[in-house]
Scaffold this active site. Structure first.
Site, PDB file in Angstrom:
ATOM      1  N   GLY A  81     -13.037 -25.753   3.579  1.00 41.85           N
ATOM      2  CA  GLY A  81     -11.696 -24.538   4.476  1.00 41.85           C
ATOM      3  C   GLY A  81     -12.867 -23.021   4.522  1.00 41.85           C
ATOM      4  N   LYS A 123     -18.172  -8.518  10.250  1.00 43.43           N
ATOM      5  CA  LYS A 123     -17.772  -7.765   8.606  1.00 43.43           C
ATOM      6  C   LYS A 123     -18.890  -6.788   8.438  1.00 43.43           C
ATOM      7  CE  LYS A 123     -16.254 -12.631   6.565  1.00 43.43           C
ATOM      8  NZ  LYS A 123     -17.036 -13.295   6.670  1.00 43.43           N
ATOM      9  N   VAL A 136      -5.395 -20.014   4.635  1.00 49.31           N
ATOM     10  CA  VAL A 136      -5.430 -18.987   3.821  1.00 49.31           C
ATOM     11  C   VAL A 136      -3.303 -18.352   3.416  1.00 49.31           C
ATOM     12  CG1 VAL A 136      -5.534 -16.020   3.851  1.00 49.31           C
ATOM     13  CG2 VAL A 136      -7.484 -18.167   4.588  1.00 49.31           C
ATOM     14  N   ILE A 147     -13.890 -10.146  -2.371  1.00 48.21           N
ATOM     15  CA  ILE A 147     -14.217  -9.209  -3.296  1.00 48.21           C
ATOM     16  C   ILE A 147     -13.081  -7.815  -2.556  1.00 48.21           C
ATOM     17  CG2 ILE A 147     -16.042  -7.466  -3.512  1.00 48.21           C
ATOM     18  CD1 ILE A 147     -17.708 -10.253  -2.770  1.00 48.21           C
TER      19      ILE A 147
HETATM   20  N1  HSE Z   1     -16.501 -18.570   7.252  1.00 47.71           N
HETATM   21  C1  HSE Z   1     -16.492 -17.652   6.526  1.00 47.71           C
HETATM   22  C2  HSE Z   1     -17.155 -17.761   5.640  1.00 47.71           C
HETATM   23  C3  HSE Z   1     -14.577 -17.372   5.844  1.00 47.71           C
HETATM   24  O1  HSE Z   1     -17.857 -18.495   5.368  1.00 47.71           O
HETATM   25  O2  HSE Z   1     -17.640 -16.519   4.629  1.00 47.71           O
HETATM   26  C4  HSE Z   1     -14.340 -15.978   4.951  1.00 47.71           C
HETATM   27  O3  HSE Z   1     -14.727 -15.178   5.713  1.00 47.71           O
END
Ligand code: HSE
Length: 446
Positions: A191, A209, A18, A140
């Site tokens: 990644g 999240k 990132v 998003i």
């Molecule tokens: N490991 C997380 C995913 C990365 O696969 O959504 C993004 O937060």
């Protein structure tokens, strides 16, 4: 006092996927970004664990260090972008940066979900901003949508596919019959996956999240420790196929709903009707469905992970911070959408109090009365059946050994009623294995 003619100097913590993506986007789109922000934005200082490692970005003009404290104490840096992940060193560095008067942009969901209350309160005292759009659903702009775009609504519920790796695994397993480990290895190579991929498959990343989404939707403090979390590792091809036959697809959802008695906060595999748009969100893509009382259901879709999609959110936050650098801190958008003194103490409901529908798969002997016993137990616990499937498996040697797989989809009930019913069904002599239970959400407009 900020010199408005000078470009704003950004310090980066972390130059991996990132971080590298962020440098590339800032450099490639520098002109458009400065037209939007009203000033140039440059990365002047960056830390990495090994400064000699090959990178996906050019680092000319960036002072590189292996000591992240150099970045957070650099007097020229106005905005610190934290992209190292984890919540130990990251927490220390962010708090030090705030103490040094830096604004923060972070993609770190674990950090915000677990230490956000502390970080926001430190930031408020210092009059600095903490922006975290990239922490949820990658590219998003879901934080901005809920916090600002839907500010006129009472949010009733939200449900999201908010882990790209998990969604990628479920999709590849369903469509290409690939095995779990090889898809996970590919997600790591690309990644997408967390440093510890159990965070992806066991729902911890999604729980981080969801904690953030629920706070900004309902104006409650961040309460990661209260999220009910169940992973996807036990989902079998058999259940995927039966779900499909009944018109559903299985997704790993984060669900938060405001009820009269509190807030539901849960991450688990979920059957959803195939005809819903969100049921068709595949691969590494994420989507969040948000139901507001005024707007109705709204759906936000995009790449949930990866270098440049996440960088898009990071850079959007940097631009936001630059735009309001000189504004009075009291008049900025509050970190958790609601004014800090107006957060509510609505309780988070334990999973036993959650209301949902269920898919049940029951392996039983094919004997007279088995189905009647099962349906009586469900009825006695106030659980109503929506639909049912029975598959017979005849034994060629002895008809007494005939087996049946019974699939039952129920209407909505309280989880503790279902727990009671399941313990009684599991105790029936004719029922061989523990009943498989997967929660089911219709995600309709009501
Ligand atoms: N490991 C997380 C995913 C990365 O696969 O959504 C993004 O937060």
């Amino acid at each position: 006092m900020e010199n408005l003619l000078e470009p704003v100097k950004v310090g980066l913590l972390g130059l991996g996927t990132v971080g590298g993506g962020t440098v590339n986007v800032l450099q490639r789109n520098a002109e458009e970004i400065s037209r939007r922000a009203g000033r140039g934005i440059v990365v002047s200082h960056a830390s990495a664990r090994d400064v000699n490692k090959p990178r996906i970005c050019k680092t000319d003009g960036i002072q590189l260090t292996e000591n992240p404290t150099d970045v957070v104490t650099d007097p020229d840096v106005s905005i610190v972008v934290e992209l190292i992940g984890g919540d130990t060193l990251a927490r220390e560095l962010v708090l030090t940066a705030i103490a040094n008067g830096k604004h923060i942009v972070t993609a770190n969901k674990a950090l915000i979900a677990k230490h956000g209350n502390e970080i926001f309160s430190a930031a408020q005292k210092q009059g600095v901003m903490v922006a975290f759009e990239a922490a949820v659903a990658g590219g998003i702009p879901i934080i901005k949508a809920i916090r600002e775009g839907l500010a006129g609504n009472q949010i009733e519920w939200l449900a999201g596919i908010i882990n790209g790796t998990g969604n990628f695994i479920l999709t590849e397993m369903r469509d290409k019959q690939r095995d779990f480990d090889s898809v996970l290895a590919e997600a790591q190579r690309l990644g997408y996956a967390e440093a510890d991929p159990t965070f992806d498959v066991e729902g911890i990343d999604a729980a981080h999240k969801l904690t953030i989404l629920a706070s900004i939707a309902f104006g409650i403090p961040l309460q990661f420790e209260k999220v009910y979390t169940e992973g996807i590792s036990k989902i079998t091809g058999e259940d995927v196929d039966y779900a499909n036959e009944l018109g559903f697809t299985i997704k790993h959802l984060g669900v938060s709903r405001r009820t009269e008695s509190g807030v539901e906060l849960r991450v688990h595999p979920t059957l959803i009707p195939k005809r819903r748009l969100i049921a068709n969100v595949d691969g590494v893509m994420n989507a969040v469905l948000v139901k507001g009382d005024a707007v109705g259901p709204t759906l936000y879709y995009g790449a949930g992970a990866g270098a440049e999609p996440t960088a898009s959110a990071v850079v959007g936050d940097i631009v936001d911070v630059v735009r309001v650098l000189t504004s009075d801190p009291e008049n900025r958008v509050p970190h958790l959408a609601f004014q800090p003194e107006s957060l509510s103490d609505l309780p988070i409901l334990p999973i036993e109090e959650v209301e949902t529908a269920y898919y049940l798969r029951i392996a039983a002997s094919d004997q007279t009365g088995v189905m009647a016993n099962i349906t009586t137990i469900l009825a006695d616990n106030g659980i109503s059946i929506d639909s049912m499937l029975q598959k017979e498996h005849k034994c060629s040697i002895n008809p007494a050994d005939d087996k049946a797989t019974i699939i039952i989809v129920t209407h909505t009930t309280i989880e503790k009623n279902m727990n009671e019913a399941l313990s009684k069904i599991n105790a029936l002599e004719a029922v061989s294995d523990d009943v498989v239970r997967i929660r089911l959400e219709h995600l309709d407009a009501d």
